[in-house]
Design a protein around this motif. Structure first.
Motif, short mmCIF file in Angstrom:
data_model
loop_
_atom_site.label_atom_id
_atom_site.label_comp_id
_atom_site.label_asym_id
_atom_site.label_seq_id
_atom_site.Cartn_x
_atom_site.Cartn_y
_atom_site.Cartn_z
N TYR A 287 -5.36 -0.65 -7.32
CA TYR A 287 -5.73 -0.26 -5.97
C TYR A 287 -6.92 0.69 -5.90
O TYR A 287 -7.06 1.62 -6.69
CB TYR A 287 -4.56 0.41 -5.27
CG TYR A 287 -3.47 -0.53 -4.84
CD1 TYR A 287 -3.78 -1.69 -4.13
CD2 TYR A 287 -2.14 -0.27 -5.13
CE1 TYR A 287 -2.78 -2.55 -3.73
CE2 TYR A 287 -1.13 -1.13 -4.73
CZ TYR A 287 -1.45 -2.27 -4.02
OH TYR A 287 -0.46 -3.12 -3.63
N THR B 75 -8.45 1.81 4.31
CA THR B 75 -8.67 0.44 3.84
C THR B 75 -8.38 0.42 2.35
O THR B 75 -8.73 1.37 1.64
CB THR B 75 -10.10 -0.03 4.10
OG1 THR B 75 -11.03 0.85 3.44
CG2 THR B 75 -10.41 -0.04 5.59
N SER C 224 -6.75 -10.19 -5.38
CA SER C 224 -6.94 -8.87 -4.79
C SER C 224 -6.39 -8.83 -3.37
O SER C 224 -6.55 -9.78 -2.60
CB SER C 224 -8.42 -8.50 -4.79
OG SER C 224 -8.62 -7.22 -4.27
N SER D 79 0.80 -1.20 0.00
CA SER D 79 0.00 0.00 0.00
C SER D 79 0.84 1.26 0.00
O SER D 79 0.35 2.34 -0.28
CB SER D 79 -0.91 0.01 1.23
OG SER D 79 -0.14 0.01 2.41
N SER E 176 -7.84 -2.19 -1.33
CA SER E 176 -7.97 -3.48 -2.01
C SER E 176 -7.52 -3.30 -3.45
O SER E 176 -7.51 -2.19 -3.99
CB SER E 176 -9.42 -3.99 -1.96
OG SER E 176 -10.29 -3.09 -2.63
N GLU F 171 -6.21 -7.17 0.41
CA GLU F 171 -7.02 -6.43 1.37
C GLU F 171 -6.11 -6.01 2.52
O GLU F 171 -5.48 -6.85 3.16
CB GLU F 171 -8.16 -7.31 1.91
CG GLU F 171 -9.10 -7.85 0.84
CD GLU F 171 -10.04 -6.79 0.30
OE1 GLU F 171 -10.20 -5.74 0.97
OE2 GLU F 171 -10.61 -7.01 -0.78
N GLU F 172 -6.05 -4.70 2.79
CA GLU F 172 -5.18 -4.19 3.84
C GLU F 172 -5.83 -3.02 4.56
O GLU F 172 -6.71 -2.35 4.02
CB GLU F 172 -3.82 -3.73 3.27
CG GLU F 172 -2.96 -4.85 2.75
CD GLU F 172 -1.57 -4.35 2.35
OE1 GLU F 172 -1.34 -3.13 2.42
OE2 GLU F 172 -0.74 -5.19 1.96
N THR F 173 -5.37 -2.78 5.77
CA THR F 173 -5.79 -1.62 6.55
C THR F 173 -4.55 -0.92 7.09
O THR F 173 -3.49 -1.53 7.26
CB THR F 173 -6.71 -2.01 7.72
OG1 THR F 173 -6.01 -2.94 8.56
CG2 THR F 173 -7.99 -2.64 7.22
#
Length: 395
Positions: free
Chosen positions: A57, A84, A109, A2, A86, A111-113
């Motif tokens: 993203y 957030t 895909s 990210s 993705s 998925e991160e925070t």
């Protein structure tokens, strides 16, 4: 991961900063603010993408700010950010047997925070030492946590006003320590090697702001950053970068004020960048900030345009299987390319309340470099859109 998209957002936010045009005094208001931003990258070009995944993203950003005076001379600014994201990530760009550039995307895909907390106290010295000293001294602490990256940063900054407050000297020193913990570290040797590794940065900046006349303000500055540690990207294939990077920036910013409607200002900025990886870049930005007052409402509309171009890093390459003992990267951020950014920022104020609505568009291409263009396609280059809305209350 990210970081690539988040750095784009950070760069846009930094470019929006304005210059001080008068002596700073201790703020007396408390501020509560919230902003929501949606960052969306355009899909990768299907004709140049080897894998079936082309989605890139998408990031949702929630920003909360609280600021308040602390006594007569101190002011505290605090910010909390929650993000957030993705989407798929580019793994490698290489040339196929036909000599075409091909983009290899991650197969699923992501998925991160991310959580980010910042605290920045500042002390204001107004008329100190029998009226001889007008200055500020501040500090900042930032903590950032995401599932594969942790960062701790701190710094100090200050300003000093001279010559009847027509000249302002400013400076800052900051340091950060980041630690990597790549997701699914067992998937590749690069992720395993990066797990637990760290990188460090030290940055220094010095600038001078000069009031040229009642309508014109000029600021010039120079900054230097040294990065060291693990600087490769563990999520990209065959990515081997030097363990040290020195970055030099030189900036010039001019503000010209005009008596148009209820007041306007032309902002023109230039930034030169150079590092020991071989990258040289130039950034030109122009903004027109227009104020309008109607029926108790105060509006500010700011359209802007920005042009950026850079040369490639010395070790940028599209070799499909380069030697492991040589520096190499096919990361598009290290390629030769140019970009155009444009958008509109708007702010409406009524009594103690303010609402902001912003739109920004970014388009990039190897052809936009104009000079020293590359003959190689760079399908990993990103185009993106940012939409933001915010509300602020001062009391």
């Amino acid at each position: 991961m990210s970081k690539q998209a988040l750095n784009s957002l950070a760069a846009l936010a930094a470019a929006a900063a304005t210059l001080p045009v008068q002596a700073e005094s201790t703020p007396t208001e408390q501020v509560l603010a919230y902003r929501y931003s949606q960052y969306q990258e355009a899909d990768a070009p299907r004709a140049r993408t080897y894998t079936p995944i082309t989605e890139r993203y998408s990031i949702d950003v929630h920003q909360f700010r609280y600021a308040r005076p602390l006594g007569d001379d101190w002011y505290l600014n605090s910010e909390f950010q929650y993000e957030t994201m993705s989407g798929a990530s580019p793994l490698q760009t290489y040339e196929n047997e036909s000599g075409q550039s091909v983009l290899l995307m991650s197969g699923a895909s992501i998925e991160e925070t991310r959580y980010d907390l910042k605290l920045a106290p500042k002390r204001y010295f107004s008329g100190a030492m029998d009226g001889l000293l007008d200055a500020t001294a501040g500090g900042n602490l930032a903590i950032s946590v995401e599932n594969d990256y942790q960062s701790l940063a701190g710094g100090v900054d200050g300003s000093l006003e001279l010559f009847n407050k027509h000249t302002t000297l400013s400076g800052s020193l900051s340091m950060s320590l980041d630690q990597l913990s790549p997701s699914d570290a067992e998937i590749s040797d690069a992720r395993t090697a990066a797990d637990g590794r760290s990188k460090r940065s030290v940055s220094v900046y010095e600038g001078i702001t000069q009031v040229l006349n009642k309508n014109r303000v000029l600021q010039v500055g120079v900054g230097y950053t040294r990065l060291s540690g693990y600087l490769s990207d563990p999520y990209k294939w065959f990515d081997y970068r030097p363990g040290e990077r020195g970055q030099l920036t030189v900036t010039a910013q001019l503000r010209e004020f005009f008596a148009v409607a209820d007041g306007a200002a032309l902002h023109t900025d230039y930034r030169y960048y150079s590092d020991n990886w071989g990258i040289r870049s130039h950034t030109f930005t122009a903004r027109w900030s227009q104020s309008l007052n109607m029926a108790g409402l105060r509006f500010r509309l700011t359209p802007f345009v920005r042009y950026y171009r850079q040369t490639a890093a010395d070790f940028y390459s599209l070799e499909r299987t380069p030697a492991n003992d040589a520096f190499n990267s096919s990361d598009y951020r290290l390629a030769s390319y140019g970009s155009f950014g444009y958008g509109l920022e708007s702010r409406a104020e009524f009594r103690d309340w303010a609402i902001t609505l912003d739109w920004q568009q970014y388009d990039s291409s190897e052809d936009f470099a104009i000079v020293q263009t590359s003959n190689t396609e760079t399908p990993g280059l990103v185009d993106f859109t940012v939409l933001s809305a915010g509300i602020e209350y001062r009391y």
